[in-house]
Motif scaffolding. Structure first.
Motif, PDB file in Angstrom:
ATOM      1  N   TRP A 115       0.850  -1.203   0.000  1.00  0.00           N
ATOM      2  CA  TRP A 115       0.000   0.000   0.000  1.00  0.00           C
ATOM      3  C   TRP A 115       0.881   1.247   0.000  1.00  0.00           C
ATOM      4  O   TRP A 115       0.709   2.183   0.785  1.00  0.00           O
ATOM      5  CB  TRP A 115      -0.977   0.015   1.173  1.00  0.00           C
ATOM      6  N   ASP A 116       1.844   1.232  -0.905  1.00  0.00           N
ATOM      7  CA  ASP A 116       2.810   2.317  -1.017  1.00  0.00           C
ATOM      8  C   ASP A 116       2.241   3.388  -1.941  1.00  0.00           C
ATOM      9  O   ASP A 116       2.553   3.448  -3.132  1.00  0.00           O
ATOM     10  CB  ASP A 116       4.132   1.759  -1.566  1.00  0.00           C
ATOM     11  N   THR A 117       1.389   4.240  -1.377  1.00  0.00           N
ATOM     12  CA  THR A 117       0.740   5.251  -2.203  1.00  0.00           C
ATOM     13  C   THR A 117       1.735   6.282  -2.735  1.00  0.00           C
ATOM     14  O   THR A 117       1.546   6.813  -3.831  1.00  0.00           O
ATOM     15  CB  THR A 117      -0.371   5.967  -1.422  1.00  0.00           C
ATOM     16  N   GLU A 118       2.802   6.538  -1.998  1.00  0.00           N
ATOM     17  CA  GLU A 118       3.799   7.501  -2.477  1.00  0.00           C
ATOM     18  C   GLU A 118       4.380   7.048  -3.808  1.00  0.00           C
ATOM     19  O   GLU A 118       4.512   7.844  -4.749  1.00  0.00           O
ATOM     20  CB  GLU A 118       4.910   7.676  -1.442  1.00  0.00           C
ATOM     21  N   ALA A 119       4.723   5.765  -3.905  1.00  0.00           N
ATOM     22  CA  ALA A 119       5.249   5.230  -5.151  1.00  0.00           C
ATOM     23  C   ALA A 119       4.167   5.163  -6.227  1.00  0.00           C
ATOM     24  O   ALA A 119       4.407   5.505  -7.389  1.00  0.00           O
ATOM     25  CB  ALA A 119       5.844   3.849  -4.923  1.00  0.00           C
ATOM     26  N   LEU A 120       2.976   4.725  -5.844  1.00  0.00           N
ATOM     27  CA  LEU A 120       1.888   4.601  -6.813  1.00  0.00           C
ATOM     28  C   LEU A 120       1.524   5.949  -7.416  1.00  0.00           C
ATOM     29  O   LEU A 120       1.235   6.039  -8.616  1.00  0.00           O
ATOM     30  CB  LEU A 120       0.665   3.965  -6.155  1.00  0.00           C
ATOM     31  N   PHE A 121       1.536   6.992  -6.605  1.00  0.00           N
ATOM     32  CA  PHE A 121       1.209   8.321  -7.115  1.00  0.00           C
ATOM     33  C   PHE A 121       2.274   8.817  -8.085  1.00  0.00           C
ATOM     34  O   PHE A 121       2.017   9.703  -8.902  1.00  0.00           O
ATOM     35  CB  PHE A 121       1.057   9.321  -5.963  1.00  0.00           C
ATOM     36  N   ALA A 122       3.481   8.245  -7.991  1.00  0.00           N
ATOM     37  CA  ALA A 122       4.581   8.636  -8.882  1.00  0.00           C
ATOM     38  C   ALA A 122       4.872   7.546  -9.909  1.00  0.00           C
ATOM     39  O   ALA A 122       5.985   7.450 -10.426  1.00  0.00           O
ATOM     40  CB  ALA A 122       5.829   8.934  -8.052  1.00  0.00           C
ATOM     41  N   TYR A 123       3.869   6.731 -10.229  1.00  0.00           N
ATOM     42  CA  TYR A 123       4.089   5.589 -11.130  1.00  0.00           C
ATOM     43  C   TYR A 123       4.644   6.009 -12.481  1.00  0.00           C
ATOM     44  O   TYR A 123       5.416   5.268 -13.121  1.00  0.00           O
ATOM     45  CB  TYR A 123       2.787   4.805 -11.327  1.00  0.00           C
ATOM     46  N   GLU A 124       4.311   7.189 -12.942  1.00  0.00           N
ATOM     47  CA  GLU A 124       4.752   7.633 -14.267  1.00  0.00           C
ATOM     48  C   GLU A 124       6.271   7.722 -14.374  1.00  0.00           C
ATOM     49  O   GLU A 124       6.841   7.515 -15.446  1.00  0.00           O
ATOM     50  CB  GLU A 124       4.119   8.976 -14.608  1.00  0.00           C
ATOM     51  N   THR A 125       6.931   8.030 -13.262  1.00  0.00           N
ATOM     52  CA  THR A 125       8.390   8.144 -13.269  1.00  0.00           C
ATOM     53  C   THR A 125       9.080   6.975 -12.588  1.00  0.00           C
ATOM     54  O   THR A 125      10.267   6.730 -12.833  1.00  0.00           O
ATOM     55  CB  THR A 125       8.831   9.449 -12.570  1.00  0.00           C
ATOM     56  N   GLN A 126       8.371   6.231 -11.750  1.00  0.00           N
ATOM     57  CA  GLN A 126       9.006   5.158 -10.986  1.00  0.00           C
ATOM     58  C   GLN A 126       8.765   3.760 -11.553  1.00  0.00           C
ATOM     59  O   GLN A 126       9.614   2.880 -11.406  1.00  0.00           O
ATOM     60  CB  GLN A 126       8.532   5.201  -9.526  1.00  0.00           C
ATOM     61  N   ALA A 127       7.624   3.534 -12.171  1.00  0.00           N
ATOM     62  CA  ALA A 127       7.299   2.192 -12.649  1.00  0.00           C
ATOM     63  C   ALA A 127       8.014   1.884 -13.957  1.00  0.00           C
ATOM     64  O   ALA A 127       8.112   2.742 -14.835  1.00  0.00           O
ATOM     65  CB  ALA A 127       5.796   2.048 -12.848  1.00  0.00           C
ATOM     66  N   PRO A 128       8.529   0.670 -14.116  1.00  0.00           N
ATOM     67  CA  PRO A 128       9.164   0.301 -15.392  1.00  0.00           C
ATOM     68  C   PRO A 128       8.133   0.241 -16.512  1.00  0.00           C
ATOM     69  O   PRO A 128       7.024  -0.263 -16.326  1.00  0.00           O
ATOM     70  CB  PRO A 128       9.749  -1.091 -15.095  1.00  0.00           C
ATOM     71  N   HIS A 129       8.502   0.793 -17.648  1.00  0.00           N
ATOM     72  CA  HIS A 129       7.662   0.763 -18.853  1.00  0.00           C
ATOM     73  C   HIS A 129       6.313   1.457 -18.648  1.00  0.00           C
ATOM     74  O   HIS A 129       5.312   1.089 -19.272  1.00  0.00           O
ATOM     75  CB  HIS A 129       7.439  -0.682 -19.310  1.00  0.00           C
TER      76      HIS A 129
END
Length: 256
Positions: free
Chosen positions: A195-209
């Protein structure tokens, strides 16, 4: 307390298919408490202000082209609930989230494909809500969070969209999941599990592809809305995951 669901609706023809994913959806109602009503966020209804359907009965919207004639004959006679629509708007207003009521729009396939598979009898009132691609991921989550109290009143939330939804990358002949799509959903699953909302909210820059998986955010938004509606529990369970046409995700999450 009703759960909140994210259900990928795939291609419109999903409603006619017989596979592992559709079987899971058809069996889902037997594994969940029966809701008094459903609030559904559809990726296929975009609006600059949060819009809430306030109709008594939905007309069908066949918002797709070039599909088998059978698709255009499907009818899902869903009924709305104006009192619930008003409660939704009151909760949004309490959190200073602007909204408007819509008394004319029918139900698009992002909503009826999912509902017909899970609740084929069309005997549960439904209030459909729009999505706004112009808001940040955190603002999307906050909308779901504002509506969370309805879960205590027997209301189930459904976010209908897709985690990997890039029509330009679809390979109609492929039967194998493409690595980039799998890696994006792997990352997503890990962050949802924590439930890492900080990462999820930044998915555009943090998530691969991320750019390949989410070229536009309208299909991703319902995931954030569904999670926000379960913010008080913060528990995510993956119910199913597979891919069609190389990279079109068929995935279902339950949040409670």
């Amino acid at each position: 307390m009703m759960p909140s669901l994210f259900i990928a609706h795939g291609a419109p023809t999903l409603v006619l298919e017989d596979n592992g994913y559709t079987k899971m959806l058809q069996e889902l109602r037997t594994k969940l408490p029966r809701p008094r009503a459903i609030v559904l966020f559809s990726a296929h209804w975009e609006a600059p202000v949060q819009t809430v359907s306030a109709v008594e009965k939905y007309d069908m919207i066949y918002d797709f082209y070039g599909f088998p004639e059978e698709m255009y004959k499907i009818v899902y006679p869903a009924k709305g609930e104006k009192a619930l629509a008003e409660k939704v708007r009151t909760l949004l207003d309490t959190q200073e989230i602007a909204s408007r009521a819509d008394t004319e729009r029918g139900m698009d396939h992002g909503a009826w494909v999912v509902l017909r598979l899970v609740y084929p009898q069309a005997d549960i009132p439904v209030v459909v809500l729009s999505v706004n691609p112009n808001l940040s991921a955190a603002e999307q989550y906050r909308i779901g969070q504002a509506l969370s109290p309805l879960r205590k009143d027997g209301v189930m939330f459904i976010g209908s969209g897709g985690t990997v939804h890039n029509l330009r990358r679809i390979n109609w002949r492929s039967t194998e999941a493409e690595e980039w799509a799998v890696k994006f959903d792997d990352w997503l699953g890990e962050k949802i599990g924590k439930w890492d909302t900080e990462a999820l909210f930044a998915y555009e820059t943090q998530a691969p592809h991320a750019k390949e998986a989410v070229p536009r955010n309208e299909h991703f938004i319902p995931l954030l809305l569904a999670m926000g509606a379960a913010d008080d529990g913060r528990n995510g369970t993956l119910l199913h995951r597979e891919y069609q046409y190389g990279n079109l995700s068929l995935i279902c999450w339950k949040f409670d």
